[in-house]
Design a protein around this motif. Structure first.
Motif, PDB file in Angstrom:
ATOM      1  N   GLN A 112       1.819  27.808   9.357  1.00 29.45           N
ATOM      2  CA  GLN A 112       1.082  27.883  10.615  1.00 29.45           C
ATOM      3  C   GLN A 112       0.118  26.723  10.796  1.00 29.45           C
ATOM      4  O   GLN A 112      -0.106  26.273  11.926  1.00 29.45           O
ATOM      5  CB  GLN A 112       0.321  29.206  10.678  1.00 29.45           C
ATOM      6  N   ARG A 113      -0.445  26.217   9.710  1.00 27.32           N
ATOM      7  CA  ARG A 113      -1.503  25.221   9.814  1.00 27.32           C
ATOM      8  C   ARG A 113      -1.092  23.831   9.338  1.00 27.32           C
ATOM      9  O   ARG A 113      -1.766  22.850   9.660  1.00 27.32           O
ATOM     10  CB  ARG A 113      -2.729  25.689   9.027  1.00 27.32           C
ATOM     11  N   ASP A 143     -11.052  23.762   9.674  1.00 32.71           N
ATOM     12  CA  ASP A 143     -10.626  23.513  11.054  1.00 32.71           C
ATOM     13  C   ASP A 143      -9.140  23.185  11.191  1.00 32.71           C
ATOM     14  O   ASP A 143      -8.682  22.799  12.265  1.00 32.71           O
ATOM     15  CB  ASP A 143     -11.462  22.392  11.672  1.00 32.71           C
ATOM     16  N   SER A 144      -8.375  23.313  10.102  1.00 38.79           N
ATOM     17  CA  SER A 144      -6.922  23.046  10.098  1.00 38.79           C
ATOM     18  C   SER A 144      -6.576  21.601  10.426  1.00 38.79           C
ATOM     19  O   SER A 144      -5.439  21.308  10.823  1.00 38.79           O
ATOM     20  CB  SER A 144      -6.193  23.981  11.084  1.00 38.79           C
ATOM     21  N   ALA A 145      -7.513  20.675  10.273  1.00 36.45           N
ATOM     22  CA  ALA A 145      -7.225  19.263  10.535  1.00 36.45           C
ATOM     23  C   ALA A 145      -6.158  18.758   9.567  1.00 36.45           C
ATOM     24  O   ALA A 145      -6.295  18.935   8.353  1.00 36.45           O
ATOM     25  CB  ALA A 145      -8.497  18.428  10.386  1.00 36.45           C
ATOM     26  N   PRO A 146      -5.083  18.148  10.084  1.00 37.10           N
ATOM     27  CA  PRO A 146      -4.049  17.621   9.183  1.00 37.10           C
ATOM     28  C   PRO A 146      -4.546  16.384   8.448  1.00 37.10           C
ATOM     29  O   PRO A 146      -5.256  15.545   9.012  1.00 37.10           O
ATOM     30  CB  PRO A 146      -2.896  17.275  10.135  1.00 37.10           C
ATOM     31  N   ARG A 189      14.186  33.261   8.629  1.00 37.13           N
ATOM     32  CA  ARG A 189      14.143  32.477   9.868  1.00 37.13           C
ATOM     33  C   ARG A 189      13.370  31.172   9.662  1.00 37.13           C
ATOM     34  O   ARG A 189      13.764  30.122  10.189  1.00 37.13           O
ATOM     35  CB  ARG A 189      13.507  33.308  10.985  1.00 37.13           C
ATOM     36  N   THR A 190      12.291  31.232   8.906  1.00 37.09           N
ATOM     37  CA  THR A 190      11.528  30.011   8.612  1.00 37.09           C
ATOM     38  C   THR A 190      12.392  29.014   7.845  1.00 37.09           C
ATOM     39  O   THR A 190      12.394  27.814   8.144  1.00 37.09           O
ATOM     40  CB  THR A 190      10.273  30.363   7.790  1.00 37.09           C
ATOM     41  N   ALA A 191      13.130  29.511   6.849  1.00 39.31           N
ATOM     42  CA  ALA A 191      13.984  28.631   6.049  1.00 39.31           C
ATOM     43  C   ALA A 191      15.081  27.999   6.906  1.00 39.31           C
ATOM     44  O   ALA A 191      15.394  26.807   6.749  1.00 39.31           O
ATOM     45  CB  ALA A 191      14.599  29.422   4.893  1.00 39.31           C
ATOM     46  N   GLU A 192      15.674  28.754   7.800  1.00 39.77           N
ATOM     47  CA  GLU A 192      16.726  28.211   8.663  1.00 39.77           C
ATOM     48  C   GLU A 192      16.164  27.148   9.602  1.00 39.77           C
ATOM     49  O   GLU A 192      16.783  26.093   9.811  1.00 39.77           O
ATOM     50  CB  GLU A 192      17.383  29.342   9.450  1.00 39.77           C
TER      51      GLU A 192
END
Length: 426
Positions: free
Chosen positions: A223-224, A241-244, A280-283
């Protein structure tokens, strides 16, 4: 006079020693690359690669901390040449690769090396000879747990120690940090290091909190830390703050997420409620990875730049991930991508069986190695890729291709429909 002569010659000797320390590795690399990539038979290539992996298990090549090729003797004297934590994920990958092979065929030499390795790392009571301090050790513990031909429960004290160490790395957000000094960041590496171990350990010994932590670590990074459109991971994100941070699409970083995702999914019980969403995430992740595979079959160290150098370590791990997806979903695109990856690895394998041209160790967030050489991690995942492909649908079975063709079309249509819904379609 003799003493004066000896002293006068001392600088010359020192210079010769320093030069030899620099030149000998370069010479060995040059010599090893003569006649590289001349394998045509998959079986011959895999046999050579497996022999190298077994040999390296107890004599693991050192992975340098720096990219320095000059005055490396000084780095060794300062203790800046190697670090134990780097070696642990190398050894873990070698064990995983050899374990996959030993599950399907008898290899007394490899099993003997594996048992010798275990004796050197663990006490007779199953505890560590050198207790782990970093989360890197979790992938090694997972590899021991999955090794055939031994009693995995014998090493329960070592697994318990890894779980205790991971708990010491938990942050306020309920996920594990990469290092205690970097608790405000969450690295993609940590997903690959700890999630498979936590899931296998939790399922085996009835520790629900371990499985929940693995799933939370994965979901938080999904998600982040994944790009909202490309679905490729950044190197790390900041927890407040989820900053990449670092690069989106670093090749081995994408491999770490793939490793954590696939092995965690493989360890979850069939009826676990998290399986459908994780599948579903893996696909979706497999589709994203296939889009950045190069025509050569490799993945570059920067996935989104065709001009970047190919990285064999990313190629081995991402190819293995696609092979797992092909085995689980009978997807033709995933199988073809995995086969192309193996073909590339064969082209960069030395005549001695050593897979070459892997990116060196990363120095910091956003500081990536410019060195491309041998990496034991690649050797292990090259074996996992080849063994998993051998088990995947269609592998050397042309008659089976027709029997499951309808299933493949159905699966691929589902992947395409999911693409459109998730915005990942081309």
């Amino acid at each position: 006079m003799m003493a004066i002569g000896l002293l006068a010659g001392l600088p010359v000797v020192l210079v010769a020693v320093v030069l030899a320390a620099d030149l000998l590795p370069a010479f060995r690399t040059w010599l090893g690359r003569i006649h590289i990539g001349r394998y045509r038979d998959i079986g011959v290539w895999e046999e050579k690669a497996a022999r190298t992996a077994a040999r390296w298990l107890n004599r693991t090549p050192t992975v340098q901390l720096t990219d320095q090729t000059r005055l490396i003797l000084l780095d060794k004297l300062r203790g800046q040449y190697a670090r134990r934590s780097i070696q642990q994920w190398q050894e873990g990958a070698l064990l995983l690769g050899l374990g996959d092979r030993l599950r399907e065929r008898t290899d007394e030499a490899a099993l003997r090396e594996a048992k010798r390795y275990l004796e050197s790392r663990f006490r007779p009571d199953g505890s560590w000879r050198q207790p782990p301090e970093q989360v890197d050790a979790a992938i090694l513990a997972y590899a021991v747990m999955k090794l055939p031909g031994i009693d995995p429960d014998r090493f329960r004290p070592a697994y318990d120690a890894v779980w205790a160490m991971i708990r010491e790395h938990l942050g306020e957000d309920g996920t594990a940090g990469y290092r205690k000094a970097m608790m405000k960041y969450r690295y993609v590496d940590t997903v690959g290091f700890i999630c498979p171990f936590l899931t296998a350990y939790g399922v085996r010994y009835g520790k629900r909190e371990c499985v929940e932590l693995a799933l939370r670590q994965l979901k938080e990074f999904q998600q982040r830390g994944l790009h909202p459109e490309l679905y490729l991971p950044c190197h790390a994100y900041r927890t407040d703050d989820s900053a990449p941070l670092g690069l989106y699409g670093w090749g081995r970083g994408a491999a770490w997420f793939a490793l954590g995702l696939a092995d965690t999914l493989g360890e979850l019980p069939a009826g676990h409620p998290a399986r459908p969403e994780l599948t579903r995430t893996a696909e979706a992740y497999a589709r994203a990875i296939l889009r950045v595979q190069q025509p050569s079959g490799a993945w570059n160290w920067t996935l989104t730049r065709r001009e970047a150098a190919a990285d064999a370590s990313a190629t081995a791990a991402l190819g293995w991930f696609l092979a797992r997806m092909a085995a689980d979903t009978a997807s033709e695109p995933a199988r073809e991508g995995a086969e192309k990856a193996r073909n590339y690895l064969m082209k960069v394998t030395r005549r001695t069986g050593e897979i070459d041209f892997s990116q060196g160790d990363t120095k910091d967030i956003g500081v990536y190695s410019s060195r491309f050489d041998l990496l034991p991690f690649t050797q292990g995942f090259g074996l996992r890729l080849s063994r998993t492909l051998a088990r995947a649908p269609f592998a050397d079975q042309p008659n089976q291709r027709k029997r499951v063709q309808d299933h493949v079309h159905t699966a691929d249509r589902r992947w395409n429909d999911d693409d459109r819904r998730s915005g990942l379609a081309n």
